[in-house]
Design a protein around this motif. Structure first.
Motif, PDB file in Angstrom:
ATOM      1  N   CYS A  20      34.344  41.701  44.732  1.00 38.86           N
ATOM      2  CA  CYS A  20      34.540  40.634  44.148  1.00 38.86           C
ATOM      3  C   CYS A  20      35.214  39.618  45.166  1.00 38.86           C
ATOM      4  N   LEU A  21      36.047  39.976  45.694  1.00 44.51           N
ATOM      5  CA  LEU A  21      36.617  38.806  47.694  1.00 44.51           C
ATOM      6  C   LEU A  21      36.224  38.130  48.393  1.00 44.51           C
ATOM      7  N   ASN A  22      34.568  38.992  48.667  1.00 47.87           N
ATOM      8  CA  ASN A  22      33.862  38.998  49.505  1.00 47.87           C
ATOM      9  C   ASN A  22      32.868  37.367  48.636  1.00 47.87           C
TER      10      ASN A  22
ATOM     11  N   ASP B 259      43.992  50.081  43.893  1.00 49.13           N
ATOM     12  CA  ASP B 259      43.631  50.632  43.964  1.00 49.13           C
ATOM     13  C   ASP B 259      42.292  51.602  44.719  1.00 49.13           C
ATOM     14  N   ALA B 260      41.053  50.689  44.082  1.00 52.08           N
ATOM     15  CA  ALA B 260      39.732  50.469  43.816  1.00 52.08           C
ATOM     16  C   ALA B 260      39.522  49.799  44.658  1.00 52.08           C
ATOM     17  N   TYR B 261      40.288  49.603  45.931  1.00 49.64           N
ATOM     18  CA  TYR B 261      39.923  48.732  47.089  1.00 49.64           C
ATOM     19  C   TYR B 261      37.770  48.509  47.147  1.00 49.64           C
ATOM     20  N   GLU B 262      36.799  49.336  47.300  1.00 48.80           N
ATOM     21  CA  GLU B 262      36.006  48.752  47.583  1.00 48.80           C
ATOM     22  C   GLU B 262      35.368  47.536  46.328  1.00 48.80           C
ATOM     23  N   GLN B 263      35.625  47.852  44.616  1.00 48.47           N
ATOM     24  CA  GLN B 263      35.406  46.567  43.781  1.00 48.47           C
ATOM     25  C   GLN B 263      36.363  45.339  44.462  1.00 48.47           C
TER      26      GLN B 263
ATOM     27  N   LEU C 132      40.628  38.761  39.589  1.00 53.59           N
ATOM     28  CA  LEU C 132      39.304  39.970  39.764  1.00 53.59           C
ATOM     29  C   LEU C 132      39.332  41.088  40.181  1.00 53.59           C
ATOM     30  N   GLY C 133      39.042  40.325  41.660  1.00 51.43           N
ATOM     31  CA  GLY C 133      39.378  41.524  42.877  1.00 51.43           C
ATOM     32  C   GLY C 133      41.089  41.448  43.292  1.00 51.43           C
TER      33      GLY C 133
END
Length: 1004
Positions: free
Chosen positions: A613-615, A605-609, A597-598
Motif C-alpha cells: 500500500c505504501l509503495n 504487523d501485516a508488513y507485506e500488505q 490503509l498501509g
C-alpha cells in the motif's frame, strides 16, 4: 412566608429558583391563592432557613393544617447558613437515590443487608475499602437499599457520590462517570484538587467541563494512543475521588449498572481493584436478568467477585411477615381489610415495587377496597404499571408522554416548553404525577425523573408510533437550539432523537459527531457503535448524505477501526474510499487512503500488505509531483521496515525522506518524523553518533512545533544511543536524557513513552551497579506495558529483567524472562528483538551448564547480518563466542570475538569492545597463552573501569586473578582478587532493599 423571604433579602424570582418552581407559583402562595405540595413546602422550609423546632408548624401552616400567625418571624436578614463543618470539612455531597421530602414506603425486609452496609462503612476507618455488588430483579428494592445507606452516610457527614445509568444512554461514553466526577469536582476543596498533577486535572476537564471552569490554568493535553489516554483518565479519576475522601470515608453508588457503557465498566473494574487500601465503599446495583445479554458486565462481575474486598448481595423478595410489617407501619385505616397482608403477599409474590404499587393505589383511593379477591390484579410488573397509568387523568397523560420521550432526567423549563401548557396547569400536572409516585423531584432544583425506569418504559411503549416520531422531532429541535449542554451528551441525544424522529440527514450528522467525540475520549467501542449506526442508517437511506459525506464517513470509521485494532474492518472501509475516489478521479484522496490503509496493516504487523500500500502511495505522490507526501510515504515505509527487522530498507527510505525535507526546507511534523526515522535506522545499524545527530535535529524541529510527544521520544532515543549495550557507553549522558524524557512524559502523561524510557534507564542503572534502582524502574515499566497491551515493549522489559538477573549471576531467573520475551514475540508475530532474545537465552543456558540451540543462534546471527541490524548482530556474536568457549572451541571463540571487536570499534561502542577483549582473553587463557591473555584482559578491564561498567570490570578482575594463579604470581592474584571483592561489595550495596541477591561464586 413573604416576611421570611424579605428577611433573607430574597426576591420572589430568587426564591423560585432555589426551590425549583416558577415565580408565579411563589406569588400565588404568598397571596394565599394556592398551597404548595409537601415536597415544595419542605424545600421552602429549607431555603427560608426555618429553625428545626418551628419547621413542623411551618409545614402544617403551608399545607393549611395550622395557623400561620403562630410562627416566629425575623426582624432582620438572617446570616447565610454555612454548610461546612466547624473545621471546614465537607458536608453531604451528591444526590440521594430517593430524594429527601418524597413520601416513601416503610423500609422493611432489608435489615440484614442494611446492617452489612453499616458494618462495611465502619471498616472504612481502617482504610479497608469495600466493593458491594447488589443483584436483583427489577423492582426488588436495590435503589431503596442504596438510598437508605446513602442517607445514613450523610447523617455521618460522609461525602456520597450517586449516579444512575439509563438504557437510552448506553452508547454515551462515560455518562455515569461524568455524573460522579461532576459531583466530586464541585465538592472537593480546591487545595485538594491542586495536589493532583495538572495534566491529570486537564484529562478530567476534557471529560467534565466543570473542572475547566473551576481551574482555568490547566495545560493542553498531548496526543497519545487510546489505551494510554484511557489509563491516564482512570488514574486521574481515582485521584479525584481520593481528593474528595481527604482521609475520610467516601461512598460511591452506581444504580442500574447493567446499562453502563463499556468505557465506564472498564473504569469500574480498575477502580474497584484500587480501593482495597482506600477508605472508599463502592456499591453497584444491577439487574441479574440482564447478565445473559451483557457479556461485558458479566465479565466484570466475575472478575470482581474474585477480589477479597468484594461483597455480593443478592436481594430476595419480601416474605409474608415483611408484608404484614409494611401494613402495620403504614397504620392506614384504608388498609385494614382482614387477611390483606397474606393476600397481597400471595398475589405479588413479595416483589416490593409490585406490592407498593397496589398498596399506594389503595391508600390514595385509586381503587376501592372491598373484598380482596375482587381487586384487579396485574399478572406482571409491566401490567402493574399500566394499571397505575390507567388511573392518571387524560389531561395529565400528554405531559407524561413527553417526559418518557425525553428519556432521562429532565429539567423544569424543557418539559414546560415542550408541553406548551400554561404554567399553572403545568405545575398542577407535575405535582399530581409526583403525588402519584410516577415522577420524582431531585433536590438539586428544577429536575425531575421517573420514579422507576419501568414506568418510563411502559409509558414510552404505549405512545402511538406517529405521535412518538413527532415528539422525538420536537425534542431534537429544542435540544438543538440549546447550546449550554455538554458536547458528549448533546451530540448523543440529538442523534438519538433525530434518528427516532426519522430526520435522517440530521441523525447522520449527529451520529458522526457523537462517534468522533467518543473517539476523542478514547472510548473506542462506543465510538465504533456510533459509526456503525451511522453507516447502517446511510445504507438504509443513502439520500441522507452526499457522496462526499458518505466517503468521509467510511474514512472516519476506518480510522477508528484501525485505532481500535479492528484491522479487517479498517481495511474494508479504506478500500471502499480508495476505489470510490479513484473512480471520481480524486487521486490525492486515493493516495491518502493508501497511506491510511498501509498504516492499518502495520498496526496488525501485516508488513507485506503495508509495504504494498505504501509503495503504491509513494508512486502516486511521485506521479503527481507531490514530494511532500512522497516524504510522508517514505517515512512510513521506513518505520514498517524497521519494525519488521529490515533495517537495510529502513536506512534507504529514511535517507530519501530526509533529503526531500531538506530540499523543501520543511519544518513540519513530516520533517520531525523523517529525521527521527533516520536516527532509528542509524541506531539499529550500530552508528550511535550519527543516530544522535539525527535525533537531535528531530528534537529541535519537534520543539519548534511544540510537539511534546516527539520531544520526549527523541530525548529517550538519544539516551538509548548512549547506553553501553547499544551505544557509546556514556552513562551520565544517557541518564540525563532519560531523566529529561521522563520529566516530559510524566508531565504530559505520555503513557507509551514511559515504558521504553524506564527500560532504557534501567539498563544504565544495571551497568552502574545500581540494581535496586533498575529493579524499581522495571517493576514500574512492565505493569504499565501489560495494562496497555504494548507487546513490543513488554518484550524489551523482559529482556532487560533477564539481563539484570544475568549480571547478578541468577541465570535461572534470567532464562525465565528471556523465554517469556520470546514467547510474547512469537505469539504476537513480532520479529523485532527476537535475535537479541535468542542470543540472551543462549548465554543464560550456557551459564547454567545447559546446551544451547546452536542452529537457532546461527540463524539469528545471519538474519541480523542480512538485514543490517548491527546491534543485534553484536549480541549474537557475543553469544556465539561464549558458546564456542563453553564447548572448548577457543579458536571459534577468538574468531567471533574478533568479529565483535571489528563491528563495535567503528562506532566506538566501548562496552561491547570491552566484552570482545574479555572473550579474547578468556580464549587465550584456555589455550595457556598467558601473555596475550593478560593483554586482552587488561584492555577489557581498562575499558570497563573507564566507562563504569561494574559487572564487566568484576568479571575481568576474576579472570586476571585466575591468570595470575596459573602463572604462580601471588601478588598479582591477590591484587586482582581484592579488586574483584571491592567491586562485588559495591554490587551487593547496589542491591539496596530490593530483595535481589548476587552470587560471588558463579558466573563469568
Amino acid at each position: 412566608m413573604r416576611r421570611r423571604r424579605k428577611a433573607l433579602d430574597l426576591t420572589q424570582d430568587a426564591l423560585a429558583q432555589k426551590v425549583s418552581c416558577s415565580q408565579a407559583a411563589i406569588k400565588k402562595i404568598e397571596a394565599d391563592e394556592r398551597r404548595p405540595s409537601k415536597a415544595l413546602a419542605q424545600r421552602l422550609a429549607e431555603q427560608l432557613v426555618i429553625p428545626a423546632p418551628e419547621r413542623a408548624r411551618f409545614l402544617q401552616a403551608a399545607r393549611a393544617q395550622g395557623a400561620a400567625d403562630q410562627l416566629p418571624l425575623d426582624a432582620l436578614p438572617v446570616a447565610v447558613v454555612n454548610t461546612a463543618g466547624a473545621n471546614g470539612s465537607l458536608g453531604p455531597v451528591g444526590d440521594l437515590v430517593t430524594p429527601a421530602g418524597e413520601q416513601k414506603s416503610p423500609f422493611v425486609g432489608r435489615n440484614n443487608e442494611y446492617g452489612q452496609f453499616l458494618g462495611l462503612i465502619a471498616r472504612l476507618t481502617a482504610r479497608m475499602g469495600q466493593v458491594v455488588l447488589i443483584e436483583g430483579e427489577a423492582g426488588i428494592g436495590k435503589s431503596r437499599l442504596m438510598g437508605e445507606v446513602a442517607g445514613y452516610a450523610r447523617g455521618q457527614a460522609l461525602p456520597v457520590l450517586v449516579t444512575r445509568c439509563y438504557e437510552i444512554e448506553r452508547a454515551i461514553a462515560y455518562q455515569p462517570l461524568i455524573d460522579l466526577a461532576t459531583q466530586a469536582c464541585e465538592a472537593a476543596p480546591e487545595a485538594s484538587l491542586r495536589k493532583i498533577a495538572p495534566v491529570l486535572l486537564a484529562e478530567i476537564a476534557a471529560l467534565v467541563p466543570a473542572m475547566a471552569a473551576r481551574l482555568d490554568d490547566l495545560p493542553p493535553l498531548s496526543a497519545d494512543f487510546p489505551q494510554a489516554r484511557q489509563a491516564r483518565l482512570f488514574h486521574a479519576l481515582q485521584q479525584l475521588f481520593d481528593a474528595l475522601a481527604q482521609d475520610r470515608q467516601l461512598m460511591v453508588m452506581i444504580d442500574d449498572a447493567q446499562w453502563a457503557d463499556d468505557a465506564s465498566l472498564r473504569f469500574l473494574h480498575f477502580f474497584a481493584r484500587q480501593i482495597a487500601s482506600r477508605p472508599i465503599l463502592l456499591a453497584c446495583a444491577y439487574r441479574d436478568e440482564e447478565l445473559a445479554n451483557n457479556e461485558d458486565l458479566a465479565r466484570l462481575l466475575e472478575s470482581l467477585r474474585r477480589e477479597t474486598q468484594t461483597r455480593h448481595m443478592a436481594l430476595a423478595r419480601l416474605g409474608a411477615g415483611d408484608t404484614a410489617v409494611l401494613l402495620e407501619r403504614l397504620n392506614n385505616p384504608k388498609l385494614d381489610a382482614p387477611d390483606l397482608a397474606a393476600w397481597l403477599y400471595r398475589e405479588t409474590d413479595g416483589n416490593p415495587f409490585f406490592l407498593w404499587s397496589i398498596v399506594h393505589a389503595l391508600s390514595e383511593d385509586e381503587c376501592v377496597l372491598g373484598k380482596t379477591a375482587s381487586l384487579p390484579l396485574p399478572d406482571t410488573l409491566r401490567d402493574s404499571v399500566r394499571l397505575r397509568l390507567a388511573r392518571v387523568p387524560a389531561e395529565d397523560r400528554p405531559l407524561l408522554d413527553v417526559a418518557a420521550v425525553l428519556g432521562r432526567r429532565f429539567d423544569f423549563e424543557t418539559l414546560l416548553a415542550l408541553t406548551h401548557l400554561p404554567e399553572e396547569r403545568f405545575l398542577h400536572t407535575v405535582e399530581s404525577l409526583v403525588r402519584r409516585r410516577l415522577l420524582r423531584e431531585h433536590p438539586e432544583g428544577g429536575v425531575y425523573d421517573f420514579n422507576h425506569d419501568k414506568v418510563r418504559e411502559v409509558v414510552y411503549r404505549d405512545i402511538g408510533l406517529a405521535r412518538r416520531v413527532l415528539l422525538h422531532r420536537a425534542v431534537a429541535e429544542m435540544l438543538e437550539r440549546q447550546t449550554d449542554s455538554e458536547a458528549h451528551e448533546r451530540y448523543a441525544r440529538l442523534a438519538e432523537h433525530y434518528e427516532r424522529g426519522t430526520v435522517w440527514p440530521k441523525a447522520l450528522l449527529y451520529l458522526g459527531l457523537a462517534a468522533e467525540h467518543a473517539q476523542k475520549l478514547f472510548a473506542m467501542r462506543e465510538s465504533l457503535q456510533w459509526f456503525d449506526r451511522a453507516v447502517a442508517l446511510l445504507q438504509a437511506h443513502p439520500e441522507a448524505a452526499t457522496q462526499a459525506q458518505q466517503l468521509a464517513l467510511y474514512e472516519r470509521r476506518g480510522e477508528a477501526r484501525a485505532q481500535a485494532g479492528q484491522v479487517e474492518g479498517a481495511v474494508a472501509d479504506f478500500r471502499r474510499v480508495i476505489e470510490a475516489t479513484r473512480a471520481l478521479g480524486q487521486h490525492g484522496k486515493a493516495r491518502d487512503g493508501l497511506i491510511q490503509l498501509g498504516m492499518a496493516y502495520r498496526r496488525a504487523d501485516a508488513y507485506e500488505q503495508a509495504i504494498a500500500c505504501l509503495n503504491e502511495a509513494l508512486e502516486a505522490s511521485r506521479a503527481m509531483g507531490d514530494e511532500h507526501h512522497a516524504a510522508d510515504a517514505l517515512y512510513h515505509l521506513g518505520t514498517v521496515a524497521w519494525s519488521n527487522g529490515r533495517n537495510d530498507l529502513a536506512i534507504s527510505h529514511h535517507r530519501q525522506a530526509v533529503e526531500i525535507c531538506e530540499r523543501l526546507a520543511r519544518t513540519d511534523l513530516i520533517a520531525v518524523q523523517a529525521f527521527h526515522g533516520r536516527g532509528e535506522a542509524h541506531f539499529a545499524n550500530a552508528e550511535p553518533a550519527a543516530a544522535i545527530e539525527s535525533f537531535s535535529r528531530s528534537l529541535h524541529l519537534a520543539r519548534g512545533i511544540g510537539d511534546k510527544s516527539y520531544e520526549s521520544e527523541n530525548l529517550m532515543m538519544i539516551g538509548w544511543a548512549c547506553t553501553g549495550a547499544m551505544g557509546l557507553a556514556d552513562y551520565r549522558r544517557a541518564l540525563s536524557h532519560f531523566d529529561a524524557a521522563l520529566t516530559i512524559a510524566r508531565a504530559a502523561d505520555l503513557q507509551w513513552h514511559l515504558g521504553p524510557t524506564l527500560i532504557g534507564r534501567a539498563n544504565v542503572k544495571v551497568a552502574l551497579g545500581k540494581f535496586d534502582e533498575a529493579w524499581a524502574d522495571l517493576n514500574e515499566a512492565l505493569p504499565r506495558l501489560e495494562a496497555l497491551a504494548l507487546h513490543r515493549y513488554q518484550i524489551m522489559a523482559h529482556d532487560a529483567l533477564g539481563c539484570l538477573f544475568l549480571d547478578l549471576n541468577c541465570s535461572a531467573q534470567a532464562l525465565q524472562h528471556f523465554q517469556r520475551g520470546l514467547g510474547l514475540a512469537h505469539s504476537a508475530g513480532i520479529q523485532y528483538w527476537i535475535p537479541r532474545l535468542q542470543a540472551d537465552e543462549a548465554m543464560a543456558q550456557l551459564r547454567l551448564g545447559m546446551a544451547c540451540d546452536q542452529a537457532a543462534l546461527q540463524t539469528a546471527w545471519r538474519y541480523a547480518q542480512d538485514h543490517q541490524e548491527v546491534w543485534m548482530t553484536l549480541r549474537c556474536l557475543e553469544a556465539l563466542a561464549e558458546s564456542a568457549l563453553a564447548r572448548g572451541d577457543t579458536h571459534g571463540c577468538t574468531t567471533y570475538a574478533d568479529q565483535l571487536l571489528a563491528l563495535a570499534s567503528p562506532g566506538d561502542l566501548r562496552e561491547l569492545m570491552g566484552a570482545a577483549h574479555r572473550l579474547r582473553g578468556l580464549a587465550r587463557l584456555a589455550d595457556h597463552a598467558c601473555e596475550s591473555a593478560r593483554q586482552a584482559l587488561t584492555l577489557a578491564v581498562t575499558l570497563a573501569e573507564d566507562i563504569g561498567r561494574i559487572r564487566l570490570a568484576w568479571a575481568c578482575h576474576r579472570a586476571l586473578a585466575q591468570l595470575a594463579a596459573a602463572l604462580g604470581d601471588q601478588t598479582a592474584h591477590n591484587d586482582s582478587e581484592g579488586r574483584a571483592r571491592e567491586l562485588a561489595d559495591r554490587m551487593v550495596q547496589g542491591l539496596g532493599g530490593s530483595g535481589l541477591t548476587f552470587s560471588l561464586e558463579t558466573g563469568q
